[in-house]
Design a protein around this motif. Sequence first.
Motif, PDB file in Angstrom:
ATOM      1  N   LYS A   1      49.479  58.669  27.345  1.00  0.00           N
ATOM      2  CA  LYS A   1      48.427  57.878  27.785  1.00  0.00           C
ATOM      3  C   LYS A   1      46.999  58.673  27.625  1.00  0.00           C
ATOM      4  O   LYS A   1      47.235  59.920  28.234  1.00  0.00           O
ATOM      5  N   PRO A   2      45.913  58.340  27.638  1.00  0.00           N
ATOM      6  CA  PRO A   2      44.652  59.130  27.491  1.00  0.00           C
ATOM      7  C   PRO A   2      44.366  59.320  29.067  1.00  0.00           C
ATOM      8  O   PRO A   2      43.326  59.049  29.784  1.00  0.00           O
ATOM      9  N   ILE A   3      45.014  60.023  29.734  1.00  0.00           N
ATOM     10  CA  ILE A   3      44.996  60.310  31.061  1.00  0.00           C
ATOM     11  C   ILE A   3      45.191  61.808  31.317  1.00  0.00           C
ATOM     12  O   ILE A   3      45.876  62.379  31.021  1.00  0.00           O
ATOM     13  N   ASN A   4      44.357  62.570  31.950  1.00  0.00           N
ATOM     14  CA  ASN A   4      44.169  63.826  32.381  1.00  0.00           C
ATOM     15  C   ASN A   4      45.092  63.907  33.705  1.00  0.00           C
ATOM     16  O   ASN A   4      44.825  63.319  34.732  1.00  0.00           O
ATOM     17  N   TYR A   5      46.174  64.635  33.448  1.00  0.00           N
ATOM     18  CA  TYR A   5      47.436  64.476  34.613  1.00  0.00           C
ATOM     19  C   TYR A   5      46.770  65.202  35.836  1.00  0.00           C
ATOM     20  O   TYR A   5      46.976  64.678  36.922  1.00  0.00           O
ATOM     21  N   PHE A   6      45.811  66.304  35.577  1.00  0.00           N
ATOM     22  CA  PHE A   6      45.218  66.961  36.755  1.00  0.00           C
ATOM     23  C   PHE A   6      44.136  66.163  37.440  1.00  0.00           C
ATOM     24  O   PHE A   6      44.259  65.845  38.579  1.00  0.00           O
ATOM     25  N   LEU A   7      43.451  65.446  36.640  1.00  0.00           N
ATOM     26  CA  LEU A   7      42.527  64.485  37.468  1.00  0.00           C
ATOM     27  C   LEU A   7      43.142  63.473  38.170  1.00  0.00           C
ATOM     28  O   LEU A   7      42.691  62.991  39.141  1.00  0.00           O
ATOM     29  N   TYR A   8      44.185  62.847  37.660  1.00  0.00           N
ATOM     30  CA  TYR A   8      44.859  61.615  38.026  1.00  0.00           C
ATOM     31  C   TYR A   8      45.612  62.100  39.539  1.00  0.00           C
ATOM     32  O   TYR A   8      45.523  61.492  40.420  1.00  0.00           O
ATOM     33  N   ARG A   9      46.114  63.642  39.402  1.00  0.00           N
ATOM     34  CA  ARG A   9      46.976  63.880  40.609  1.00  0.00           C
ATOM     35  C   ARG A   9      45.812  64.168  41.655  1.00  0.00           C
ATOM     36  O   ARG A   9      46.217  64.077  42.880  1.00  0.00           O
ATOM     37  N   PHE A  10      44.561  64.722  41.231  1.00  0.00           N
ATOM     38  CA  PHE A  10      43.618  65.076  42.221  1.00  0.00           C
ATOM     39  C   PHE A  10      42.902  63.876  42.871  1.00  0.00           C
ATOM     40  O   PHE A  10      42.641  63.893  44.033  1.00  0.00           O
ATOM     41  N   SER A  11      42.896  62.878  42.208  1.00  0.00           N
ATOM     42  CA  SER A  11      42.568  61.324  42.554  1.00  0.00           C
ATOM     43  C   SER A  11      43.435  60.957  43.751  1.00  0.00           C
ATOM     44  O   SER A  11      42.629  60.768  44.673  1.00  0.00           O
ATOM     45  N   ILE A  12      44.626  61.108  43.604  1.00  0.00           N
ATOM     46  CA  ILE A  12      45.622  60.657  44.581  1.00  0.00           C
ATOM     47  C   ILE A  12      45.568  61.653  45.844  1.00  0.00           C
ATOM     48  O   ILE A  12      45.503  61.386  46.902  1.00  0.00           O
ATOM     49  N   PHE A  13      45.222  62.926  45.550  1.00  0.00           N
ATOM     50  CA  PHE A  13      45.193  63.949  46.541  1.00  0.00           C
ATOM     51  C   PHE A  13      44.020  63.736  47.285  1.00  0.00           C
ATOM     52  O   PHE A  13      44.070  63.703  48.424  1.00  0.00           O
ATOM     53  N   VAL A  14      42.836  63.310  46.803  1.00  0.00           N
ATOM     54  CA  VAL A  14      41.666  62.944  47.566  1.00  0.00           C
ATOM     55  C   VAL A  14      41.526  61.884  48.549  1.00  0.00           C
ATOM     56  O   VAL A  14      41.440  61.878  49.716  1.00  0.00           O
ATOM     57  N   ALA A  15      42.495  60.670  47.857  1.00  0.00           N
ATOM     58  CA  ALA A  15      42.716  59.390  48.521  1.00  0.00           C
ATOM     59  C   ALA A  15      43.706  59.860  49.708  1.00  0.00           C
ATOM     60  O   ALA A  15      43.444  59.427  50.900  1.00  0.00           O
ATOM     61  N   ALA A  16      44.637  60.669  49.645  1.00  0.00           N
ATOM     62  CA  ALA A  16      45.800  60.835  50.686  1.00  0.00           C
ATOM     63  C   ALA A  16      44.916  61.869  51.813  1.00  0.00           C
ATOM     64  O   ALA A  16      45.176  61.405  52.929  1.00  0.00           O
ATOM     65  N   ARG A  17      44.017  62.798  51.377  1.00  0.00           N
ATOM     66  CA  ARG A  17      43.489  63.538  52.562  1.00  0.00           C
ATOM     67  C   ARG A  17      42.312  62.742  53.059  1.00  0.00           C
ATOM     68  O   ARG A  17      42.143  62.941  54.337  1.00  0.00           O
ATOM     69  N   LEU A  18      41.982  61.866  52.704  1.00  0.00           N
ATOM     70  CA  LEU A  18      40.890  60.736  53.291  1.00  0.00           C
ATOM     71  C   LEU A  18      41.672  60.101  54.373  1.00  0.00           C
ATOM     72  O   LEU A  18      41.017  59.951  55.476  1.00  0.00           O
ATOM     73  N   VAL A  19      42.879  59.500  54.080  1.00  0.00           N
ATOM     74  CA  VAL A  19      43.259  58.809  54.845  1.00  0.00           C
ATOM     75  C   VAL A  19      43.947  59.607  56.081  1.00  0.00           C
ATOM     76  O   VAL A  19      43.551  59.473  57.149  1.00  0.00           O
ATOM     77  N   SER A  20      44.511  60.912  55.732  1.00  0.00           N
ATOM     78  CA  SER A  20      45.186  61.752  56.837  1.00  0.00           C
ATOM     79  C   SER A  20      44.115  62.524  57.681  1.00  0.00           C
ATOM     80  O   SER A  20      43.940  62.331  58.830  1.00  0.00           O
ATOM     81  N   GLY A  21      42.970  62.558  56.889  1.00  0.00           N
ATOM     82  CA  GLY A  21      41.849  63.048  57.631  1.00  0.00           C
ATOM     83  C   GLY A  21      41.104  62.139  58.626  1.00  0.00           C
ATOM     84  O   GLY A  21      40.719  62.677  59.949  1.00  0.00           O
ATOM     85  N   LEU A  22      40.819  61.032  58.246  1.00  0.00           N
ATOM     86  CA  LEU A  22      40.247  59.985  59.173  1.00  0.00           C
ATOM     87  C   LEU A  22      41.221  59.798  60.419  1.00  0.00           C
ATOM     88  O   LEU A  22      40.925  59.231  61.396  1.00  0.00           O
ATOM     89  N   LEU A  23      42.502  59.712  59.921  1.00  0.00           N
ATOM     90  CA  LEU A  23      43.674  59.420  61.065  1.00  0.00           C
ATOM     91  C   LEU A  23      43.688  60.465  62.110  1.00  0.00           C
ATOM     92  O   LEU A  23      43.761  60.233  63.285  1.00  0.00           O
ATOM     93  N   VAL A  24      43.424  61.665  61.757  1.00  0.00           N
ATOM     94  CA  VAL A  24      43.454  62.661  62.638  1.00  0.00           C
ATOM     95  C   VAL A  24      42.235  62.661  63.672  1.00  0.00           C
ATOM     96  O   VAL A  24      42.266  63.286  64.844  1.00  0.00           O
ATOM     97  N   LEU A  25      41.301  62.188  63.291  1.00  0.00           N
ATOM     98  CA  LEU A  25      40.220  61.698  64.214  1.00  0.00           C
ATOM     99  C   LEU A  25      40.801  60.956  65.437  1.00  0.00           C
ATOM    100  O   LEU A  25      39.963  61.052  66.529  1.00  0.00           O
ATOM    101  N   ILE A  26      41.742  60.199  65.489  1.00  0.00           N
ATOM    102  CA  ILE A  26      42.062  59.125  66.481  1.00  0.00           C
ATOM    103  C   ILE A  26      42.548  60.231  67.634  1.00  0.00           C
ATOM    104  O   ILE A  26      42.117  60.183  68.822  1.00  0.00           O
TER     105      ILE A  26
END
Length: 269
Positions: free
Chosen positions: A100-125
């Motif tokens: 597929k026309p997908i850059n694997y690094f950017l694909y995984r980095f997009s998921i990494f950013v999403a994961a850290r956004l979720v975990s980062g906001l939750l640690v504020l609790i």
Amino acid sequence: MIAALVKYRQAFLVGMQSNLVYRWNFALRGFFSFFHLAVVFILWGAAYQGNGMIGGFSLDQTITYFVAMLVLQFFISAFNEDYQISEEIRNGLINQFLLKPINYFLYRFSIFVAARLVSGLLVLIPLVVALPWLHAHLALPHELWRFGLGAVAMLLSAVIQFSIAFCFGLLTFWFLEIQSFVILSMAVESLLGGQVFPLDLMPPALFRISQFLPYFYQMYFPVAVLTGRLDFAATCQGLLIQSAWVVVLLAFNQFLWRRGLRRHTAVGG
């Protein structure tokens, strides 16, 4: 360009949804991580007995350093991305990305950013819960430039964190198991990344050497900028070195990816 952004935006949204499923895991992990602060208080409180300052910093400044370190870990650290990439290579799941026309690094980095956004906001609790107790011990600097340059340092640190994890994941092209490499890297990262003690407490010569290693820029550097342990000149110099490491690691990722694909054999449809 817009089509590419839409493509990786979808990967980001999928990452958000899959990580929100584990929101309670992240929240509990954040709560338990704050228990480590009790150990920090006990150990550094004993070290400061009879000493008003250690290395030019007060106890409150040191406590602030470790609180910032804990919070930033949830925003920019790579948790298990190396194992996820390794698993996709070992099980052949990576084959779908090769067609597929997908850059694997950017694909995984997009998921990494999403994961850290979720975990980062939750640690504020847990941070908000602990704030009444922590407030008297926090000594944050007031210079506005620290927030701007600190945000840039955090972004570059996240790229470095993910790039190193990506490199270890790609080692699966050559090695069946990468656990020993990851454990060794974590041990070095904990020591040279300032997670055990602030790096500026090392002898000046060792501290100067550490400034040229990538581990310095994984966690210590953004924390030191935000908590006032580095001045403006040292911060600007650090950003230049940190940017250089980002370029080096991204180039090394591409090198490993191309060399790894030469060894990879895709079977089935």
